[in-house]
Design a protein around this motif. Structure first.
Motif, short mmCIF file in Angstrom:
data_model
loop_
_atom_site.label_atom_id
_atom_site.label_comp_id
_atom_site.label_asym_id
_atom_site.label_seq_id
_atom_site.Cartn_x
_atom_site.Cartn_y
_atom_site.Cartn_z
N LEU A 357 0.83 -1.21 0.00
CA LEU A 357 0.00 0.00 0.00
C LEU A 357 0.86 1.26 0.00
CD1 LEU A 357 -2.62 -1.06 2.73
CD2 LEU A 357 -2.98 -1.01 0.25
N GLY A 358 2.19 1.05 0.04
CA GLY A 358 3.09 2.20 0.08
C GLY A 358 3.31 2.72 1.48
N ILE A 359 3.06 1.87 2.49
CA ILE A 359 3.19 2.27 3.89
C ILE A 359 4.37 1.54 4.52
CG2 ILE A 359 2.02 2.31 6.14
CD1 ILE A 359 -0.65 2.14 4.53
N ARG A 360 5.18 2.27 5.28
CA ARG A 360 6.33 1.67 5.95
C ARG A 360 5.88 0.90 7.19
NH1 ARG A 360 9.59 3.91 10.01
NH2 ARG A 360 11.67 2.99 10.16
N VAL A 361 6.47 -0.27 7.40
CA VAL A 361 6.18 -1.08 8.59
C VAL A 361 7.31 -0.85 9.59
CG1 VAL A 361 5.81 -3.40 9.51
CG2 VAL A 361 4.95 -2.80 7.24
N ASP A 362 6.94 -0.49 10.81
CA ASP A 362 7.96 -0.19 11.83
C ASP A 362 8.42 -1.42 12.59
OD1 ASP A 362 8.05 2.97 12.00
OD2 ASP A 362 5.96 2.40 11.71
N VAL A 363 7.49 -2.33 12.90
CA VAL A 363 7.86 -3.49 13.71
C VAL A 363 7.22 -4.76 13.15
CG1 VAL A 363 7.78 -4.56 16.00
CG2 VAL A 363 8.10 -2.08 15.80
N VAL A 364 8.07 -5.77 12.86
CA VAL A 364 7.60 -7.14 12.56
C VAL A 364 8.34 -8.04 13.54
CG1 VAL A 364 7.34 -8.96 10.85
CG2 VAL A 364 7.40 -6.57 10.11
N PRO A 365 7.65 -8.68 14.49
CA PRO A 365 8.35 -9.48 15.51
C PRO A 365 9.05 -10.69 14.91
CG PRO A 365 5.99 -9.86 15.63
CD PRO A 365 6.18 -8.74 14.65
N GLU A 366 10.02 -11.20 15.65
CA GLU A 366 10.81 -12.34 15.18
C GLU A 366 9.95 -13.59 15.01
OE1 GLU A 366 14.66 -14.87 16.72
OE2 GLU A 366 14.50 -12.76 17.31
N ASN A 367 9.07 -13.85 15.98
CA ASN A 367 8.12 -14.95 15.87
C ASN A 367 6.76 -14.37 15.52
OD1 ASN A 367 9.92 -17.07 16.55
ND2 ASN A 367 9.79 -16.45 18.70
N PHE A 368 6.04 -15.09 14.65
CA PHE A 368 4.85 -14.49 14.06
C PHE A 368 3.59 -14.82 14.85
CE2 PHE A 368 7.74 -15.66 10.40
CZ PHE A 368 8.51 -14.51 10.56
#
Length: 506
Positions: A357-368
């Motif tokens: 969508l053209g939006i930056r993701v700040d946090v993606v955790p190590e385990n989902f």
């Protein structure tokens, strides 16, 4: 799609079994069809390309017994087309090769109905290729004869010139000849074919159930009687059969022979199905989840109209992202409203959907999983978060964030419902023991799968290997009484397939 204009009949070849061998043109007509008439040897999974509103009619023949006579099929094609409908006549292989396609088009043309013909990959070439047998070879065979091995007149003999067929030096291919194999061999030998001539019989070609027997004209009848070779089967006779040890490939794929049930919803299942096919498995598509809009959009609309009050936005699934973005458009907002918001996601696919969508993701955790996201969110006391998710979901994420001092507004972006997926074919396969793995990619897939299949099938379900995407789904399956065999280290669909491959490889 039906209208007052005259309809049309589209004759489509579905290919020999592997859904990947359906042509692009054939798929496009299936997507547009109002009515589909399909045969016994058509892979039923192909029907997933149709619209929900499409009328699907089975007109197949099994073991010589027709569910509908040919004249009735012709009349049905004509009557449905005269209602202004696009009628797809779906046939296994190629409709013009021993498929009665010519007869049906003659009837349609005589009735003045417009028609389109979409060729299919014939079982002659498709099955031979998957068995690793080139039908022609510069040094071995420069001619190819394609012969029917069935007899519509229910007499003992097959009406062909055996003397001329036996005299041919190239490759002979008999379609639909499993039941007549002793007769075919006897006739060829009687008219002078060398008993040492190589022969291969391929059953259920291009599918995970494919099995190939190789022998000579002198030995194949005994082999067939011993192993009880049944239709559908293709018979290849000639020196090219001897190339199989060099050119066979399909039966060596890592998941060849395994049937894997895919329970994901339709639009999210394609990549999983494609990957399983690449590994040689037969994906059995059985969607157990349908996502629809929430009953009430007002909580979401209120949040979207007041995005400036939030410091963070949390997505836990691709569906949440999709419905959120669609609603943003509906209320005439756009992604500029998200300026200054930190975006948190669970899982790489969810993050990818946000980035698309053209939006930056700040946090993606190590385990989902939610627990891992909680661990990665620090110093959030007094901050306000918008959590856009399914109407029914685990409460651990908002509860824990509130304990950490955050304000969390949970708004339903979508809801999941139980689709009306028929379980008849799956029930047959489970009861026959021909399902190897059942995959679950969320807790709701476990719950819905068991609701759709019912208690009677539970013993058969327990005989299959159960593969869960992660520990939360695993726990749901275990609580439901299932023994979980496969859980990947990373909680993604790609890792789940890797884990299934590793399980059977080791």
């Amino acid at each position: 799609m039906a209208n007052s204009n005259k309809g049309k009949v589209v004759l489509v070849g579905a290919g020999p079994g592997d859904i990947g061998l359906l042509t692009l043109n054939g798929k496009q007509w299936l997507e547009k069809a109002d009515v589909i008439l399909y045969d016994h040897l058509v892979n039923p999974d192909i029907l997933r390309f149709t619209q929900k509103s499409t009328e699907v009619i089975y007109v197949g023949k099994k073991a010589g017994v027709a569910s509908m006579e040919q004249e009735e099929i012709n009349q049905l094609l004509i009557s449905k087309a005269r209602e202004g409908k696009t009628v797809v006549r779906l046939k296994g292989g190629d409709p013009f090769l021993f498929g009665r396609g010519g007869e049906e088009i003659q009837a349609v043309q005589k009735a003045g109905i417009p028609f389109v013909i979409v060729p299919g990959v014939t079982s002659v070439t498709g099955v031979a290729a998957y068995a690793g047998i080139p039908l022609t070879h510069r040094n071995l065979s420069s001619t190819l004869s394609i012969i029917t091995g069935s007899n519509e007149k229910k007499q003992g003999d097959i009406h062909i010139d055996w003397e001329k067929i036996a005299a041919r030096s190239g490759t002979l291919v008999f379609l639909m000849g499993a039941r007549k194999l002793p007769l075919i061999v006897e006739k060829l030998l009687r008219f002078g074919k060398n008993p040492d001539t190589p022969i291969a019989v391929v059953q259920w070609g291009t599918t995970a159930r494919q099995k190939t027997w190789v022998g000579t004209l002198g030995t194949i009848v005994e082999i067939s009687a011993q192993d009880k070779i049944l239709p559908p089967a293709l018979t290849i006779i000639g020196e090219v059969v001897n190339l199989r040890p060099v050119t066979e490939w399909y039966e060596h794929l890592p998941l060849f022979g395994k049937t894997v049930v895919v329970t994901r919803k339709g639009d999210q299942a394609e990549s999983m199905i494609d990957r399983l096919r690449e590994l040689g498995a037969e994906p059995f598509f059985f969607p157990v989840i349908e996502t629809i809009a929430p009953d009430d959009w007002s909580p979401m609309d209120n949040a979207l109209n007041n995005l400036s009050q939030y410091q963070g936005l949390i997505f836990t699934s691709v569906n949440g992202v999709r419905f959120f973005a669609e609603r943003l458009k509906v209320i005439d907002q756009d992604i500029r409203e998200l300026k200054g918001l930190r975006v948190f996601t669970i899982g790489p696919k969810t993050a990818e959907a946000v980035r698309d969508l053209g939006i930056r993701v700040d946090v993606v955790p190590e385990n989902f999983v939610a627990e891992s996201l909680i661990e990665s969110m620090k110093n959030i006391e007094g901050q306000r978060f918008l959590l856009a998710r399914a109407a029914v979901a685990r409460e651990i994420l908002p509860e824990q964030l509130r304990k950490m001092g955050a304000i969390v507004d949970v708004v339903p972006a979508y809801q999941t419902i139980l689709p009306d997926t028929p379980a008849d074919e799956l029930a047959k396969r489970l009861t026959a023991g021909s399902i190897d793995v059942i995959t679950f990619t969320s807790s709701s897939t476990v719950t819905n799968f068991l609701a759709l299949t019912g208690e009677k099938l539970l013993p058969a379900i327990k005989k299959a290997k159960i593969a869960c995407i992660g520990p939360v789904t695993e726990k749901t399956a275990q609580v439901a009484g299932l023994n979980v065999d496969i859980v990947p280290e990373q909680y993604t669909v790609s890792s789940l397939i890797d884990a299934i491959e590793a399980y059977f490889h080791h």
